[in-house]
Design an enzyme around this catalytic site. Structure first.
Site, PDB file in Angstrom:
ATOM      1  CB  SER A   1       4.840  -0.065   1.338  1.00  0.00           C
ATOM      2  OG  SER A   1       3.692  -0.825   1.105  1.00  0.00           O
TER       3      SER A   1
ATOM      4  CB  CYS B   1      10.603   6.541  -4.653  1.00  0.00           C
ATOM      5  SG  CYS B   1       9.478   5.163  -4.722  1.00  0.00           S
TER       6      CYS B   1
ATOM      7  NE  ARG C   1       2.611   8.002  -7.457  1.00  0.00           N
ATOM      8  CZ  ARG C   1       2.710   6.760  -6.994  1.00  0.00           C
ATOM      9  NH1 ARG C   1       2.313   6.479  -5.779  1.00  0.00           N
ATOM     10  NH2 ARG C   1       3.197   5.799  -7.755  1.00  0.00           N
TER      11      ARG C   1
ATOM     12  CD  GLN D   1      10.718  16.303  -2.035  1.00  0.00           C
ATOM     13  OE1 GLN D   1      11.840  16.305  -2.536  1.00  0.00           O
ATOM     14  NE2 GLN D   1      10.218  17.338  -1.435  1.00  0.00           N
TER      15      GLN D   1
ATOM     16  CB  VAL E   1      -0.950   0.014   1.214  1.00  0.00           C
ATOM     17  CG1 VAL E   1      -1.914  -1.150   1.148  1.00  0.00           C
ATOM     18  CG2 VAL E   1      -0.168  -0.003   2.518  1.00  0.00           C
TER      19      VAL E   1
ATOM     20  CD  GLU F   1       9.856  -4.255  -6.579  1.00  0.00           C
ATOM     21  OE1 GLU F   1       9.255  -5.270  -6.241  1.00  0.00           O
ATOM     22  OE2 GLU F   1      10.917  -4.298  -7.250  1.00  0.00           O
TER      23      GLU F   1
ATOM     24  CG  PHE G   1       7.980  10.853 -12.218  1.00  0.00           C
ATOM     25  CD1 PHE G   1       6.953   9.924 -12.275  1.00  0.00           C
ATOM     26  CD2 PHE G   1       9.252  10.398 -11.911  1.00  0.00           C
ATOM     27  CE1 PHE G   1       7.196   8.577 -12.041  1.00  0.00           C
ATOM     28  CE2 PHE G   1       9.510   9.055 -11.673  1.00  0.00           C
ATOM     29  CZ  PHE G   1       8.476   8.131 -11.754  1.00  0.00           C
TER      30      PHE G   1
HETATM   31  C1  UDX Z   1      13.165   5.223  -8.262  1.00  0.00           C
HETATM   32  C2  UDX Z   1      14.333   4.230  -8.149  1.00  0.00           C
HETATM   33  O1  UDX Z   1      15.118   4.305  -9.342  1.00  0.00           O
HETATM   34  C3  UDX Z   1      13.794   2.816  -7.946  1.00  0.00           C
HETATM   35  O2  UDX Z   1      14.882   1.923  -7.740  1.00  0.00           O
HETATM   36  C4  UDX Z   1      12.876   2.810  -6.720  1.00  0.00           C
HETATM   37  O3  UDX Z   1      12.323   1.518  -6.523  1.00  0.00           O
HETATM   38  C5  UDX Z   1      11.763   3.809  -6.891  1.00  0.00           C
HETATM   39  O4  UDX Z   1      12.312   5.116  -7.121  1.00  0.00           O
HETATM   40  P1  UDX Z   1      11.482   5.959 -10.183  1.00  0.00           P
HETATM   41  O5  UDX Z   1      11.155   7.094  -9.270  1.00  0.00           O
HETATM   42  O6  UDX Z   1      10.364   5.171 -10.761  1.00  0.00           O
HETATM   43  O7  UDX Z   1      12.442   4.917  -9.447  1.00  0.00           O
HETATM   44  O8  UDX Z   1      12.321   6.544 -11.431  1.00  0.00           O
HETATM   45  P2  UDX Z   1      13.851   6.922 -11.677  1.00  0.00           P
HETATM   46  O9  UDX Z   1      14.259   6.354 -12.979  1.00  0.00           O
HETATM   47  O10 UDX Z   1      14.723   6.601 -10.524  1.00  0.00           O
HETATM   48  O11 UDX Z   1      13.790   8.511 -11.863  1.00  0.00           O
HETATM   49  C6  UDX Z   1      13.454   9.385 -10.801  1.00  0.00           C
HETATM   50  C7  UDX Z   1      13.543  10.819 -11.259  1.00  0.00           C
HETATM   51  O12 UDX Z   1      14.895  11.231 -11.491  1.00  0.00           O
HETATM   52  C8  UDX Z   1      12.789  11.092 -12.578  1.00  0.00           C
HETATM   53  O13 UDX Z   1      12.107  12.316 -12.483  1.00  0.00           O
HETATM   54  C9  UDX Z   1      13.905  11.173 -13.595  1.00  0.00           C
HETATM   55  O14 UDX Z   1      13.560  11.956 -14.715  1.00  0.00           O
HETATM   56  C10 UDX Z   1      15.020  11.824 -12.763  1.00  0.00           C
HETATM   57  N1  UDX Z   1      16.373  11.552 -13.276  1.00  0.00           N
HETATM   58  C11 UDX Z   1      16.857  10.287 -13.287  1.00  0.00           C
HETATM   59  C12 UDX Z   1      17.156  12.610 -13.715  1.00  0.00           C
HETATM   60  O15 UDX Z   1      16.731  13.769 -13.704  1.00  0.00           O
HETATM   61  N2  UDX Z   1      18.421  12.345 -14.176  1.00  0.00           N
HETATM   62  C13 UDX Z   1      18.947  11.087 -14.198  1.00  0.00           C
HETATM   63  O16 UDX Z   1      20.110  10.934 -14.615  1.00  0.00           O
HETATM   64  C14 UDX Z   1      18.131  10.028 -13.753  1.00  0.00           C
HETATM   65  P1  ADP Z   2       2.642   2.575  -4.857  1.00  0.00           P
HETATM   66  O1  ADP Z   2       3.350   3.458  -5.858  1.00  0.00           O
HETATM   67  O2  ADP Z   2       3.370   2.518  -3.531  1.00  0.00           O
HETATM   68  O3  ADP Z   2       2.279   1.235  -5.395  1.00  0.00           O
HETATM   69  P2  ADP Z   2      -0.113   3.436  -5.227  1.00  0.00           P
HETATM   70  O4  ADP Z   2      -0.799   4.641  -4.669  1.00  0.00           O
HETATM   71  O5  ADP Z   2       0.083   3.327  -6.691  1.00  0.00           O
HETATM   72  O6  ADP Z   2       1.284   3.362  -4.451  1.00  0.00           O
HETATM   73  O7  ADP Z   2      -0.880   2.122  -4.765  1.00  0.00           O
HETATM   74  C1  ADP Z   2      -1.231   1.845  -3.455  1.00  0.00           C
HETATM   75  C2  ADP Z   2      -2.591   1.140  -3.460  1.00  0.00           C
HETATM   76  O8  ADP Z   2      -2.849   0.682  -2.147  1.00  0.00           O
HETATM   77  C3  ADP Z   2      -3.774   2.018  -3.861  1.00  0.00           C
HETATM   78  O9  ADP Z   2      -4.437   1.456  -4.975  1.00  0.00           O
HETATM   79  C4  ADP Z   2      -4.669   2.057  -2.604  1.00  0.00           C
HETATM   80  O10 ADP Z   2      -6.053   2.050  -2.914  1.00  0.00           O
HETATM   81  C5  ADP Z   2      -4.265   0.768  -1.919  1.00  0.00           C
HETATM   82  N1  ADP Z   2      -4.526   0.755  -0.473  1.00  0.00           N
HETATM   83  C6  ADP Z   2      -4.157   1.681   0.457  1.00  0.00           C
HETATM   84  N2  ADP Z   2      -4.555   1.302   1.682  1.00  0.00           N
HETATM   85  C7  ADP Z   2      -5.192   0.105   1.562  1.00  0.00           C
HETATM   86  C8  ADP Z   2      -5.812  -0.793   2.467  1.00  0.00           C
HETATM   87  N3  ADP Z   2      -5.834  -0.551   3.774  1.00  0.00           N
HETATM   88  N4  ADP Z   2      -6.374  -1.917   1.957  1.00  0.00           N
HETATM   89  C9  ADP Z   2      -6.330  -2.170   0.641  1.00  0.00           C
HETATM   90  N5  ADP Z   2      -5.755  -1.378  -0.271  1.00  0.00           N
HETATM   91  C10 ADP Z   2      -5.188  -0.246   0.180  1.00  0.00           C
END
Ligand code: UDX
Ligand code: ADP
Length: 484
Positions: free
Chosen positions: A129, A275, A345, A277, A88, A160, A337
């Site tokens: 999570s 993630c 996000r 921030q 979640v 993850e 993003f």
């Molecule tokens: C990140 C981590 O990479 C991943 O391992 C973790 O599980 C979740 O968070 P994510 O946020 O999906 O993944 O994307 P990522 O590819 O890491 O990019 C994050 C941000 O950094 C993006 O806005 C991307 O555009 C930016 N970025 C990335 C840059 O500006 N420059 C770079 O060289 C790399």
């Molecule tokens: P992430 O990027 O961490 O996967 P998301 O917001 O995409 O985050 O997904 C989280 C999911 O968890 C949402 O679909 C939300 O509805 C669900 N969730 C949050 N709290 C509960 C709960 N108590 N029971 C079941 N589902 C939940």
């Protein structure tokens, strides 16, 4: 115990792709993904999945109804499962103690309580999570305080590491799988069970086992390190703009050092995503709570630099457009993003757009994957503006980039979508107001070619010298361009 049934609570960006790949690679296991949101589940069971991820649709289509199921029946799924993933969301807290910094664990706690209430027999509960260090301990506490006779739990941490846009690829070929467990016979047994699941497709040498706390902290540290690299190169990009150096050249030279490596050195308008921030703020908060102010300040600077980069870019746009964007139309290319996702996000686009809207610019926004409603929601939310009606009047969302640039004074690139590279910019220029500007916040376009056809071009970490402009544009060197 042999795991035959998996339940995943949370059908989001983490739970959905992770469990789809598990179901695909483990046909001997039944995977039941549940969520409290009826809409989300309806979408997972439909032709149009709730999230865009390259390759995911094929995986879901192959497994759905076979050994992969999506439903709202959380209690049933918990009862049937041998192993339960908690996936979640854990957003940054928006209230109370730790507001704006600590991770909000209310959804995790609700899951733990629900599991304690309905579970029967022995269960392995896996925290997927991103959570603060020692969250597994809290889950264990809730579970053991509510345990009934004949029921037992082992709690594991299995963070993850997938990145959006490459989630399926990352899940299929992970750099590592990290499993943290309690140091006991039962803990080792639970770790062995989860290892067995991953072993269906991940070689054992890629599976790292640690204590629960090390696992939890490793996740926060990994994201903090990655974010730090982006902030580091972005800090250098500001220096490049001030000195005439080119940040791309610097990144290549720096990245050639095998101790540093070339990845994550792409200067940009700032990092976004759910993630970086959140995890940085979480780390800062934990350090503060542990009375480690120097550590907290160190990581805080990574997020401060990100904010500086976004603001710097937005200010540069206003400055170049003769210090005012009031009533000027700017075409915004990209709102996600990063490329290959529809997720917005913490997208830098939200911050840059809101700065421009504050300056009363009109924005024509185009993104290949982000829904119109999502853009409107992001730009009119209370966190971004106190006047949503005014914002609503200033923004227009387009499904065709060529329509978005009509009568625009500038194009602003905020996401690195591949399709932006191959647009016919000559055609776009012909329908734009002159002088026409292009601000490339992702450094993906052919800047010399754009200058040549008559665009005033600005990008991150590089100033075009008068010579470059003259060379590229011949006689058409725009008189308004600044010089070094
Ligand atoms: C990140 C981590 O990479 C991943 O391992 C973790 O599980 C979740 O968070 P994510 O946020 O999906 O993944 O994307 P990522 O590819 O890491 O990019 C994050 C941000 O950094 C993006 O806005 C991307 O555009 C930016 N970025 C990335 C840059 O500006 N420059 C770079 O060289 C790399
Ligand atoms: P992430 O990027 O961490 O996967 P998301 O917001 O995409 O985050 O997904 C989280 C999911 O968890 C949402 O679909 C939300 O509805 C669900 N969730 C949050 N709290 C509960 C709960 N108590 N029971 C079941 N589902 C939940």
């Amino acid at each position: 115990m042999v795991v035959k049934n998996i339940c995943c609570i949370g059908a989001g960006y983490v739970g959905g792709p992770t469990c789809s790949v598990i179901a695909w690679k483990c046909p001997d296991i039944r995977v039941h993904v549940v969520d409290k949101s009826e809409l989300r589940i309806k979408q997972w069971n439909s032709e149009k999945l709730p999230i865009y991820e390259p390759g995911l649709e094929d995986v879901v289509k192959e497994c759905r109804g076979r050994n992969l199921f999506f439903s709202n029946d959380i209690e049933m799924a918990i009862k049937e499962a041998d192993l339960i993933f908690i996936s979640v969301n854990t957003p940054t807290k928006t209230y109370g103690i730790g507001k704006g910094r600590a991770a909000d664990l209310k959804h995790i706690e609700m899951c733990a309580r629900k599991i304690a209430e309905v579970a029967e027999g022995n269960k392995i509960v896996v925290e997927k999570s991103t959570v603060p260090v020692r969250a597994a301990e809290s889950i264990t506490h809730i579970l053991s305080a509510n345990t009934r006779p004949g029921v037992s739990f082992q709690v594991l941490s299995n963070p993850e590491f997938l990145a959006e846009g490459t989630a399926v690829e990352n899940l299929l070929h992970p750099d590592r799988v990290l499993i943290g467990g309690e140091e006991s016979v039962e803990g080792d047994e639970a770790v062995a069970q989860l290892t067995w699941i991953y072993n269906h497709w991940v070689p054992t040498e890629k599976i790292i086992t640690t204590s629960t706390w090390s696992s939890e902290l490793s996740k926060l540290a990994s994201n903090a390190f990655l974010a730090q690299r982006v902030s580091s190169i972005n800090a250098i990009s500001a220096l490049c703009e001030a000195t005439g150096a080119d940040v791309s050249q610097v990144a290549v030279a720096v990245g050639k050092d095998s101790r540093i490596g070339s990845k994550f050195l792409q200067a940009s308008v700032g990092f976004g995503g759910s993630c970086f921030q959140k995890d940085l703020l979480n780390l800062v908060y934990i350090a503060e709570c542990l009375n480690l102010p120097e550590v907290a300040m160190y990581w805080q600077q990574v997020t401060d630099m990100n904010e500086y980069q976004r603001t710097r870019f937005a200010k540069r746009i206003v400055e170049c457009l003769f210090n005012t964007v009031t009533d000027k139309t700017l075409a915004v290319f990209g709102f996600a993003f990063k490329k290959n996702t529809g997720d917005t996000r913490e997208s830098p686009a939200i911050y840059v757009c809101s700065h421009l809207l504050e300056e009363s610019a009109r924005l024509n926004i185009y993104d290949p994957k982000v829904e119109c409603k999502q853009i409107e929601h992001d730009l009119t939310s209370a966190a971004v503006t106190s006047d949503p009606e005014r914002v609503q009047q200033l923004i227009n969302i387009y499904s065709d980039p060529y329509e978005a640039v009509k009568d625009a004074h500038a194009i602003v690139v905020l996401t690195e979508w591949d399709e932006f590279i191959s647009y016919d910019y000559r055609k776009m220029l012909s329908v734009m107001k002159k002088p026409a500007f292009i601000f490339d916040g992702r450094k993906i376009l052919d800047h010399e070619a754009l200058i040549k056809i008559g665009f005033h071009t600005e990008t991150i970490g590089k100033r075009f010298s008068r010579n470059t402009l003259l060379r590229a544009s011949g006689d058409h060197f725009p008189s308004f361009s600044w010089t070094l």
